[in-house]
Enzyme design. Structure first.
Site, mmCIF file in Angstrom:
data_model
loop_
_atom_site.group_PDB
_atom_site.id
_atom_site.type_symbol
_atom_site.label_atom_id
_atom_site.label_comp_id
_atom_site.label_asym_id
_atom_site.label_seq_id
_atom_site.Cartn_x
_atom_site.Cartn_y
_atom_site.Cartn_z
ATOM 1 N N SER A 1 2.754 -6.839 6.060
ATOM 2 C CA SER A 1 2.744 -7.459 4.959
ATOM 3 C C SER A 1 4.077 -8.066 4.453
ATOM 4 C CB SER A 1 2.493 -6.400 3.604
ATOM 5 O OG SER A 1 2.735 -6.955 2.659
ATOM 6 N N HIS B 1 -0.354 -10.414 6.098
ATOM 7 C CA HIS B 1 -0.845 -10.149 4.812
ATOM 8 C C HIS B 1 0.136 -10.685 3.691
ATOM 9 C CE1 HIS B 1 -3.148 -7.576 2.146
ATOM 10 N NE2 HIS B 1 -2.012 -7.218 1.597
ATOM 11 N N GLY C 1 6.164 0.114 0.023
ATOM 12 C CA GLY C 1 7.003 1.390 0.352
ATOM 13 C C GLY C 1 6.353 2.482 -0.624
ATOM 14 N N ASP D 1 -4.928 -0.942 2.646
ATOM 15 C CA ASP D 1 -3.362 -1.272 2.355
ATOM 16 C C ASP D 1 -2.795 -0.486 1.591
ATOM 17 O OD1 ASP D 1 -1.518 -3.160 1.438
ATOM 18 O OD2 ASP D 1 -2.708 -4.594 0.376
ATOM 19 N N GLY D 2 -1.578 -0.266 2.015
ATOM 20 C CA GLY D 2 -0.348 0.744 1.252
ATOM 21 C C GLY D 2 -0.254 1.915 2.034
ATOM 22 N N MET E 1 -7.187 -0.349 -1.404
ATOM 23 C CA MET E 1 -5.907 0.069 -1.750
ATOM 24 C C MET E 1 -5.656 1.500 -1.663
ATOM 25 S SD MET E 1 -4.565 -2.822 -2.299
ATOM 26 C CE MET E 1 -2.907 -2.019 -2.732
ATOM 27 N N MET F 1 -3.313 -10.314 -6.303
ATOM 28 C CA MET F 1 -3.250 -9.424 -7.483
ATOM 29 C C MET F 1 -2.867 -9.955 -8.879
ATOM 30 S SD MET F 1 -1.581 -6.382 -5.290
ATOM 31 C CE MET F 1 -0.903 -7.385 -4.021
ATOM 32 N N GLY G 1 3.275 -2.992 5.554
ATOM 33 C CA GLY G 1 4.556 -3.729 4.850
ATOM 34 C C GLY G 1 5.968 -2.922 5.427
ATOM 35 N N SER G 2 6.295 -2.131 4.693
ATOM 36 C CA SER G 2 7.595 -1.157 4.838
ATOM 37 C C SER G 2 7.572 -0.791 6.329
ATOM 38 C CB SER G 2 7.978 -0.298 3.896
ATOM 39 O OG SER G 2 6.879 0.428 3.709
ATOM 40 N N MET H 1 1.300 -11.478 -6.733
ATOM 41 C CA MET H 1 1.297 -10.745 -7.969
ATOM 42 C C MET H 1 1.732 -11.341 -9.041
ATOM 43 S SD MET H 1 3.170 -7.197 -6.432
ATOM 44 C CE MET H 1 2.613 -6.648 -4.806
ATOM 45 N N HIS I 1 -3.809 -11.799 -0.319
ATOM 46 C CA HIS I 1 -4.267 -10.544 -1.481
ATOM 47 C C HIS I 1 -3.694 -10.863 -2.741
ATOM 48 C CE1 HIS I 1 -4.089 -6.037 -2.264
ATOM 49 N NE2 HIS I 1 -5.011 -6.631 -3.032
ATOM 50 N N ASP J 1 0.943 -10.748 -0.637
ATOM 51 C CA ASP J 1 0.633 -10.386 -1.745
ATOM 52 C C ASP J 1 0.963 -11.190 -2.900
ATOM 53 O OD1 ASP J 1 -0.443 -7.580 -1.140
ATOM 54 O OD2 ASP J 1 1.676 -7.340 0.042
ATOM 55 N N PHE K 1 3.587 -2.748 -5.274
ATOM 56 C CA PHE K 1 5.187 -2.348 -4.747
ATOM 57 C C PHE K 1 4.912 -1.834 -3.209
ATOM 58 C CE2 PHE K 1 5.806 -1.727 -9.153
ATOM 59 C CZ PHE K 1 6.759 -2.534 -9.530
HETATM 60 C C1 DX5 Z 1 1.005 -3.424 -2.593
HETATM 61 C C2 DX5 Z 1 0.778 -4.417 -1.455
HETATM 62 C C3 DX5 Z 1 0.843 -4.284 -0.043
HETATM 63 C C4 DX5 Z 1 2.153 -3.699 0.231
HETATM 64 C C5 DX5 Z 1 1.923 -2.716 0.993
HETATM 65 O O1 DX5 Z 1 0.420 -3.571 -3.829
HETATM 66 O O2 DX5 Z 1 -0.903 -4.854 -1.538
HETATM 67 O O3 DX5 Z 1 0.406 -5.023 0.673
HETATM 68 O O4 DX5 Z 1 2.977 -4.857 0.801
HETATM 69 O O5 DX5 Z 1 3.214 -2.221 1.555
HETATM 70 P P1 DX5 Z 1 3.458 -0.755 2.348
HETATM 71 O O6 DX5 Z 1 2.777 -0.949 3.674
HETATM 72 O O7 DX5 Z 1 5.018 -0.794 2.433
HETATM 73 O O8 DX5 Z 1 2.983 0.296 1.508
HETATM 74 ZN ZN ZN Z 2 -1.595 -6.294 -0.102
#
Ligand code: DX5
Ligand code: ZN
Length: 183
Positions: A8, A33, A112, A142-143, A104, A68, A164-165, A37, A66, A35, A110
């Site tokens: 992500s 991926h 991390g 995801d997350g 999710m 949001m 992501g992180s 928002m 994705h 996001d 966010f």
């Molecule tokens: C959060 C996003 C994720 C985010 C995941 O709302 O939809 O895609 O980047 O990040 P990590 O893997 O760090 O939880």
């Molecule tokens: Zn996402």
């Protein structure tokens, strides 16, 4: 079968996005991926289509978009114009797409955050439901995905993992993608 891995870019370094996308291009990642928002549907604003135009140009991996945002259906044409592989939307709007279910495992908004444990059980139930209908829909989670939670999600029946992180904060992001792919 190896899991689908989707780094992500929310956790990428936006000052050097091209560099991070080149790393993803070189890696064993399957998708990127993305996001989007809007600060209304979720309590954060990420980036929009003017930025994504360049991400699409630089990425050699299919885009897993994705949204949001409120009224995601308004942006179907923009997502199509990017040449995106998938468009993930929240449940109430999900009749626009049925090839994949995105679960999710954090509160959206966010990167991390801490993994919500009962997602593993949700994956197990969803796997059974999908299999019982004969649907070929993929389960993507995801997350809070890392090597530990990722392994449990795969065992429960997830097909695709967003990270992501875990990827971008790793000392060796490309190596981390390799390790996730090997779960
Ligand atoms: C959060 C996003 C994720 C985010 C995941 O709302 O939809 O895609 O980047 O990040 P990590 O893997 O760090 O939880
Ligand atoms: Zn996402």
């Amino acid at each position: 079968m190896k899991p689908i891995i989707a780094p992500s870019i929310l956790s990428a370094d936006f000052a050097y996005l091209a560099k991070d996308l080149e790393m993803v291009n070189r890696s064993e990642a399957d998708w990127v991926h993305i996001d989007v928002m809007d600060g209304v549907f979720v309590p954060n604003i990420s980036f929009g289509f003017p930025v994504l135009k360049y991400v699409a140009k630089l990425s050699k991996k299919p885009l897993d978009v994705h949204l949001m945002i409120v009224q995601p259906e308004k942006f179907i044409n923009e997502v199509k114009a990017l040449g995106a592989h998938t468009m993930n939307v929240h449940f109430e709007a999900s009749d626009v797409y049925k090839r994949q279910v995105l679960l999710m495992s954090v509160n959206p908004g966010f990167g991390g955050q801490k993994f919500i444990e009962h997602t593993v059980e949700k994956v197990r139930e969803l796997r059974a439901l999908i299999d019982s209908t004969g649907s070929k829909a993929l389960i993507e989670v995801d997350g809070g995905v890392n090597l530990e939670t990722g392994a449990r999600l795969i065992a429960a029946g997830a097909d695709a993992l967003v990270a992501g992180s875990a990827v971008f904060a790793a000392p060796d992001p490309e190596g981390m993608i390799h390790s996730l792919k090997d779960l």
